[in-house]
Motif scaffolding. Structure first.
Motif, PDB file in Angstrom:
ATOM      1  N   ALA A   1     -55.894 -34.782  14.394  1.00  0.00           N
ATOM      2  CA  ALA A   1     -56.831 -35.849  14.021  1.00  0.00           C
ATOM      3  C   ALA A   1     -57.347 -35.654  12.595  1.00  0.00           C
ATOM      4  O   ALA A   1     -57.462 -36.620  11.827  1.00  0.00           O
ATOM      5  CB  ALA A   1     -57.997 -35.879  15.009  1.00  0.00           C
ATOM      6  N   ARG A   2     -57.652 -34.392  12.239  1.00  0.00           N
ATOM      7  CA  ARG A   2     -58.124 -34.115  10.878  1.00  0.00           C
ATOM      8  C   ARG A   2     -57.037 -34.423   9.847  1.00  0.00           C
ATOM      9  O   ARG A   2     -57.314 -34.980   8.772  1.00  0.00           O
ATOM     10  CB  ARG A   2     -58.556 -32.650  10.761  1.00  0.00           C
ATOM     11  N   GLU A   3     -55.800 -34.069  10.178  1.00  0.00           N
ATOM     12  CA  GLU A   3     -54.684 -34.306   9.257  1.00  0.00           C
ATOM     13  C   GLU A   3     -54.470 -35.801   9.037  1.00  0.00           C
ATOM     14  O   GLU A   3     -54.268 -36.262   7.910  1.00  0.00           O
ATOM     15  CB  GLU A   3     -53.413 -33.658   9.827  1.00  0.00           C
ATOM     16  N   LEU A   4     -54.512 -36.564  10.124  1.00  0.00           N
ATOM     17  CA  LEU A   4     -54.322 -38.010  10.014  1.00  0.00           C
ATOM     18  C   LEU A   4     -55.489 -38.677   9.299  1.00  0.00           C
ATOM     19  O   LEU A   4     -55.310 -39.633   8.550  1.00  0.00           O
ATOM     20  CB  LEU A   4     -54.144 -38.616  11.405  1.00  0.00           C
ATOM     21  N   SER A   5     -56.702 -38.165   9.540  1.00  0.00           N
ATOM     22  CA  SER A   5     -57.873 -38.720   8.874  1.00  0.00           C
ATOM     23  C   SER A   5     -57.808 -38.509   7.371  1.00  0.00           C
ATOM     24  O   SER A   5     -58.215 -39.368   6.590  1.00  0.00           O
ATOM     25  CB  SER A   5     -59.139 -38.076   9.450  1.00  0.00           C
ATOM     26  N   LYS A   6     -57.278 -37.359   6.982  1.00  0.00           N
ATOM     27  CA  LYS A   6     -57.246 -37.013   5.560  1.00  0.00           C
ATOM     28  C   LYS A   6     -56.036 -37.610   4.840  1.00  0.00           C
ATOM     29  O   LYS A   6     -56.135 -38.075   3.696  1.00  0.00           O
ATOM     30  CB  LYS A   6     -57.232 -35.489   5.425  1.00  0.00           C
TER      31      LYS A   6
ATOM     32  N   LEU B   1     -45.828 -35.203   6.730  1.00  0.00           N
ATOM     33  CA  LEU B   1     -44.921 -35.523   7.834  1.00  0.00           C
ATOM     34  C   LEU B   1     -44.392 -34.256   8.495  1.00  0.00           C
ATOM     35  O   LEU B   1     -44.259 -34.193   9.725  1.00  0.00           O
ATOM     36  CB  LEU B   1     -43.757 -36.378   7.318  1.00  0.00           C
ATOM     37  N   GLN B   2     -44.116 -33.242   7.686  1.00  0.00           N
ATOM     38  CA  GLN B   2     -43.646 -31.970   8.242  1.00  0.00           C
ATOM     39  C   GLN B   2     -44.732 -31.292   9.073  1.00  0.00           C
ATOM     40  O   GLN B   2     -44.455 -30.765  10.161  1.00  0.00           O
ATOM     41  CB  GLN B   2     -43.185 -31.046   7.112  1.00  0.00           C
ATOM     42  N   GLU B   3     -45.967 -31.312   8.562  1.00  0.00           N
ATOM     43  CA  GLU B   3     -47.083 -30.698   9.292  1.00  0.00           C
ATOM     44  C   GLU B   3     -47.350 -31.434  10.600  1.00  0.00           C
ATOM     45  O   GLU B   3     -47.605 -30.807  11.637  1.00  0.00           O
ATOM     46  CB  GLU B   3     -48.343 -30.695   8.426  1.00  0.00           C
ATOM     47  N   ILE B   4     -47.287 -32.758  10.552  1.00  0.00           N
ATOM     48  CA  ILE B   4     -47.507 -33.544  11.771  1.00  0.00           C
ATOM     49  C   ILE B   4     -46.416 -33.257  12.789  1.00  0.00           C
ATOM     50  O   ILE B   4     -46.683 -33.131  13.995  1.00  0.00           O
ATOM     51  CB  ILE B   4     -47.555 -35.055  11.432  1.00  0.00           C
ATOM     52  N   ALA B   5     -45.177 -33.134  12.306  1.00  0.00           N
ATOM     53  CA  ALA B   5     -44.067 -32.830  13.209  1.00  0.00           C
ATOM     54  C   ALA B   5     -44.268 -31.465  13.877  1.00  0.00           C
ATOM     55  O   ALA B   5     -44.039 -31.307  15.080  1.00  0.00           O
ATOM     56  CB  ALA B   5     -42.751 -32.857  12.431  1.00  0.00           C
ATOM     57  N   LYS B   6     -44.719 -30.471  13.090  1.00  0.00           N
ATOM     58  CA  LYS B   6     -44.988 -29.142  13.655  1.00  0.00           C
ATOM     59  C   LYS B   6     -46.089 -29.210  14.712  1.00  0.00           C
ATOM     60  O   LYS B   6     -45.984 -28.602  15.780  1.00  0.00           O
ATOM     61  CB  LYS B   6     -45.397 -28.171  12.548  1.00  0.00           C
ATOM     62  N   THR B   7     -47.169 -29.948  14.379  1.00  0.00           N
ATOM     63  CA  THR B   7     -48.298 -30.056  15.311  1.00  0.00           C
ATOM     64  C   THR B   7     -47.876 -30.763  16.592  1.00  0.00           C
ATOM     65  O   THR B   7     -48.252 -30.354  17.699  1.00  0.00           O
ATOM     66  CB  THR B   7     -49.461 -30.819  14.657  1.00  0.00           C
TER      67      THR B   7
ATOM     68  N   ARG C   1     -47.945 -29.417  20.402  1.00  0.00           N
ATOM     69  CA  ARG C   1     -48.548 -30.164  21.515  1.00  0.00           C
ATOM     70  C   ARG C   1     -47.579 -30.262  22.679  1.00  0.00           C
ATOM     71  O   ARG C   1     -47.958 -30.076  23.848  1.00  0.00           O
ATOM     72  CB  ARG C   1     -48.946 -31.566  21.059  1.00  0.00           C
ATOM     73  N   GLY C   2     -46.327 -30.554  22.357  1.00  0.00           N
ATOM     74  CA  GLY C   2     -45.325 -30.647  23.415  1.00  0.00           C
ATOM     75  C   GLY C   2     -45.162 -29.332  24.156  1.00  0.00           C
ATOM     76  O   GLY C   2     -45.061 -29.310  25.392  1.00  0.00           O
TER      77      GLY C   2
END
Length: 478
Positions: free
Chosen positions: A289-294, A389-395, A399-400
């Protein structure tokens, strides 16, 4: 509070007097008590809670019988024994001695009776060296270590997850207020925000006519609803605590069955792992959420960035960018009346007009600067977008993994529950496990209901603030 020495007398497994001297050196200040199951580690824990508060942990059975059985068995009719605990400790420069005892006698028929009920004494040495004894030792002890806080200092490590339960937060808050001596301020704030504020509102409403009385009545209805909701939430939280306590008791009983000890220990470990994994999943969601917000806008506007880059590239191919010459340079040539090739430039003639046209075609320095900055920023934004995009993919991958782990642990716990509650191995364990399952379902339902009512309470609180603003405006017009 620094413990110096604990003396236990005829308390459960501890026959006679036993003394523990605690490590109090500045560099060696950790005392480890090690022992096998049943050797008395939990008993030592309950010695502290009994000494300080006259209470015991949930898994402490038969708390009404504290004396050592062997010591009582050796008593002759008419004799008695003392069960006691004495702690010497330092707190804020004072040395304290806390002592609680109970005297158990054996009557002529050989039956047990309480000859003297338990009694607590507390003494300390003041700054002058005099021995002092507070009139109310229990209150004095609870000022040193507030009762709501003791479960966070004296607790069973095997049930440490109790400290993370939502109902524990209120205990911490209440205990810290006592420890820091801010209860009186808290009561003053509550009084000012409650009774005093209410009297002011009443006065304004009375002097604001029918409109004021209407707003006052509307506010009273909202306040009554909020009070009702909060009372329900408090009751639900008490019910939730009671369910957790009952579950702990059931776990203790199941763990005492030799054939279930291994499965119960395995379940306890998996429940802790499950709770930890859920917390990690929660933290991962917060991180996402913080990553997407920023940086979320970079993910959503790739077409805009690509289009801007194409526009700049097209202008560059046409020779419009970068700007081939400066406007100021051309103006100086016209003022001087001489071209860079040495030709004379005369106003109104052909070559003068040609150079003048160049002045109109070249851009400003501000535009060139803006273009340069934009090109650099675009490249930076593309790089940042790729990193995001790479960080979101890792996160998302994490989660998975957490979701899969949670499902696996839940399945393993369900399988353990089936083994423990199998009726083929005994009716008692089956009943205990069935009740445990009921409790888990009730805990989920209560937790959801508490959350729902908390949101209703927040909404009512917002309505109260709005009504207070209405009353405030009415007061300004009186």
């Amino acid at each position: 509070m620094i413990f110096q020495e604990l003396t236990i007398e005829n308390f459960r497994q501890f026959y006679g007097k036993k003394t523990i001297k605690f490590a109090a050196d500045k560099t060696k200040n950790v005392t480890v008590i090690h022992g096998f199951n049943g050797s008395g580690k939990t008993t030592v824990l309950n010695v502290f809670t009994w000494l300080f508060y006259g209470e015991f942990s949930q898994d402490f059975e038969n708390p009404e019988y504290l004396e050592t059985e062997a010591a009582f068995f050796q008593l002759k009719p008419g004799e008695h024994l003392v069960t006691s605990a004495k702690l010497i400790f330092d707190d804020k420069g004072r040395k304290y001695t806390a002592y609680r005892r109970i005297v158990i006698g054996k009557d002529r028929a050989g039956k047990r009776w309480i000859q003297e009920p338990e009694k607590l004494t507390l003494k300390y040495i003041d700054e002058t060296g005099e021995v002092r004894e507070p009139g109310n030792p229990q209150d004095s002890l609870e000022q040193l270590l507030p009762k709501p806080l003791y479960p966070f200092f004296f607790f069973n490590g095997e049930r440490i997850e109790k400290l993370a339960r939502p109902e524990a937060y209120e205990q911490i808050e209440s205990g810290v207020k006592v420890l820091l001596d801010i209860e009186v301020f808290d009561r003053a704030i509550t009084h000012l925000d409650g009774q005093v504020a209410k009297e002011f509102r009443e006065e304004i409403a009375k002097n604001a006519g029918d409109e004021g009385m209407k707003v006052r009545q509307e506010r009273q209805v909202i306040e009554n609803n909020k009070t009702t909701i909060e009372a329900e939430i408090d009751q639900f939280r008490r019910n939730l605590k009671a369910l957790h306590d009952e579950k702990d008791t059931l776990d203790s009983k199941l763990g005492e069955m030799p054939e279930l000890a291994q499965w119960q220990a395995e379940r306890t470990a998996k429940e802790k792992e499950l709770e930890s994994t859920r917390q990690q999943l929660k933290e991962t969601r917060s991180s996402l959420a913080r990553e997407l917000s920023k940086h979320g806008y970079l993910v959503l506007v790739p077409d805009v960035l690509t289009k801007a880059k194409k526009i700049l590239e097209a202008a560059h191919k046409k020779g419009e960018l970068p700007i081939p010459m400066k406007r100021q340079f051309v103006s100086e040539l016209l003022e001087k009346g001489e071209c860079i090739c040495g030709r004379e430039l005369i106003a109104g003639e052909h070559f003068f007009n040609c150079v003048s046209e160049w002045r109109e075609r070249v851009g400003s320095e501000e535009l060139e600067s803006a273009v340069s900055v934009t090109k650099a920023k675009l490249e930076s934004l593309f790089n940042r977008r790729e990193t995001v995009l790479q960080e979101i993919a890792k996160t998302q991958h994490k989660r998975g993994e957490f979701h899969q782990k949670i499902r696996r642990l839940e399945e393993e716990l369900s399988e353990l529950s089936s083994k423990i509650g199998n009726r083929e191995y005994g009716e008692d364990r089956a009943k205990l496990e069935a009740r445990r399952r009921e409790i888990e379902t009730d805990v989920i339902n209560l937790t959801v209901e508490i959350d729902r009512k908390a949101k209703v309470s927040d909404d009512l609180e917002q309505q109260l603030r709005e009504k207070d603003q209405e009353i405030k405006k009415l007061g300004m017009t009186i």
